[in-house]
Design a protein around this motif. Structure first.
Motif, mmCIF file in Angstrom:
data_model
loop_
_atom_site.group_PDB
_atom_site.id
_atom_site.type_symbol
_atom_site.label_atom_id
_atom_site.label_comp_id
_atom_site.label_asym_id
_atom_site.label_seq_id
_atom_site.Cartn_x
_atom_site.Cartn_y
_atom_site.Cartn_z
ATOM 1 N N UNK A 185 0.840 -1.192 0.000
ATOM 2 C CA UNK A 185 0.000 0.000 0.000
ATOM 3 C C UNK A 185 0.880 1.248 0.000
ATOM 4 N N UNK A 186 0.599 2.157 -0.947
ATOM 5 C CA UNK A 186 1.411 3.367 -1.085
ATOM 6 C C UNK A 186 0.557 4.491 -1.638
ATOM 7 N N UNK A 187 1.158 5.665 -1.776
ATOM 8 C CA UNK A 187 0.445 6.838 -2.280
ATOM 9 C C UNK A 187 0.564 7.004 -3.787
ATOM 10 N N UNK A 188 0.967 5.970 -4.465
ATOM 11 C CA UNK A 188 1.073 5.967 -5.916
ATOM 12 C C UNK A 188 1.684 4.654 -6.365
ATOM 13 N N UNK A 195 7.425 5.622 1.286
ATOM 14 C CA UNK A 195 8.356 5.984 2.352
ATOM 15 C C UNK A 195 9.564 5.062 2.302
ATOM 16 N N UNK A 196 10.519 5.311 3.205
ATOM 17 C CA UNK A 196 11.678 4.421 3.279
ATOM 18 C C UNK A 196 11.231 2.992 3.572
ATOM 19 N N UNK A 200 11.710 -0.071 0.917
ATOM 20 C CA UNK A 200 12.491 -1.235 1.329
ATOM 21 C C UNK A 200 11.738 -2.533 1.109
ATOM 22 N N UNK A 201 10.446 -2.527 1.432
ATOM 23 C CA UNK A 201 9.626 -3.723 1.212
ATOM 24 C C UNK A 201 9.522 -4.025 -0.277
ATOM 25 N N UNK A 202 9.339 -2.973 -1.079
ATOM 26 C CA UNK A 202 9.264 -3.148 -2.540
ATOM 27 C C UNK A 202 10.547 -3.792 -3.058
#
Length: 360
Positions: A185-188, A195-196, A200-202
């Motif tokens: 889940x992210x803002x785009x 975020x960091x 990192x998870x990506x």
């Protein structure tokens, strides 16, 4: 399941805001549906209320707990100071094998602490997570699983990587999806977003070790709106973000059918157009059907995944209907092999987790 008895679900009888009436009504309705329920709480109070229900109380067992943990108490401190609180006793009963699952609408932090202290984690799990499901459009597209929905306010990369594996196991058991699609889940959706933590998870979930996994398929970032679309089967985030997303979504789910119904009724009465009234009447059944799909009480509660036992967490404002649905879900949790599926998935990704720890 204990020998010589059928599956039994423990219900914290003094967890909800309006305890114990919603719990008692839920236990009665569950017993009428064939579920064996053990109510945990002040035996004298519970027995007196159940006696008023006569034969409807058949099939309900009682386990005594002399006190309860309030919502504003410090979770870990309260669990240590009140071992005879209803949610602690309920978890103890699960740990001892007297019940096969536990449902509570009590202090969620205390329930998590009690589960960790008394049940322990599934081997290899750093932190358990709360999983919740969002209905997708179209209706036949099933649900998107989001975790963590509130157990861990602050997370590290390893936690979200494990949530991906745990969520995929849950999706396989719950929905029968062989290789669930997992997103962060992210803002785009662009790789540079987030975020960091999410970057990192990506990075880890994009690694060859993850791409070779037969347990899930990593699809990258997903935006909040995609939780309601057939974009991914599992979305992972930290517990603070997940809990805010969940509460906002639940509020919107409850509000928009009412808003639309009021708008239709207002438009028809102001214009006094008979045709608009007919349209409003025609759309009402469909609107009610959508409202039922979006109703948070239909799910009842959310499973706590990663502890060594079947635990369902409910909202403090849970009604008897929500608690009944949580009891039904807990029964499925206990019989569906979910804890074992999580354990197997965690064991199968030890190398991926080691990579996450080394790089972050």
């Amino acid at each position: 399941m204990g020998q010589g008895r059928q599956l039994r679900v423990g219900l914290d009888g003094f967890g909800s805001d309006r305890r114990p009436d919603p719990e008692i009504e839920a236990a009665v309705r569950a017993a009428e549906a064939g579920i064996e329920v053990e109510l945990v709480g002040d035996r004298a109070v519970l027995a007196a209320k159940l006696s008023e229900l006569s034969t409807r109380a058949a099939g309900i067992h009682l386990a005594h707990a002399s006190t309860q943990i309030e919502m504003d108490e410090s979770p870990a401190r309260a669990v240590r100071a009140k071992p005879d609180a209803s949610l602690c006793v309920a978890i103890d009963r699960l740990a001892a094998g007297h019940v096969d699952a536990v449902v509570s609408a009590g202090n969620s932090g205390a329930l998590l602490a009690a589960a960790l202290m008394r049940l322990g984690r599934v081997a290899g799990v750093d932190r358990p997570a709360i999983a919740t499901s969002f209905p997708r459009v179209p209706a036949h597209a099933g649900h998107t699983v989001l975790l963590d929905a509130g157990a861990n306010v602050q997370c590290k990369v390893i936690n979200l990587v494990q949530f991906a594996v745990i969520g995929a196991a849950f999706s396989r058991v719950q929905s029968g999806i062989d290789r669930p699609r997992v997103g962060v889940l992210a803002n785009g959706t662009e790789v540079a977003k987030g975020t960091a933590l999410t970057r990192g998870v990506h990075e880890i979930l994009s690694h060859d070790l993850a791409s070779r996994s037969e347990a899930f398929e990593f699809i990258g970032y997903v935006e909040p709106g995609q939780l309601f679309a057939d974009s991914c089967d599992v979305a992972v985030t930290d517990g603070w973000t997940g809990n805010v997303v969940l509460k906002l979504a639940e509020a919107a789910m409850l509000a928009w059918p009412t808003m639309l119904r009021a708008e239709l009724a207002g438009s028809a009465s102001v214009d006094a157009v008979q045709g608009e009234r007919r349209i409003a009447d025609a759309i009402e059944p469909a609107l009610q059907g959508v409202a039922r799909r979006l109703d948070p009480e239909a799910h009842g509660g959310a499973p706590l995944l990663g502890v060594d036992g079947a635990v369902m967490i409910c909202h403090g404002a849970a009604t008897s209907r929500a608690l009944l649905n949580a009891l039904l879900a807990a029964q499925r949790f206990a019989t569906g092999g979910l804890t074992q599926a999580v354990a197997s998935a965690i064991q199968g990704h030890a190398e991926l987790f080691e990579l996450a720890r080394n790089l972050h």
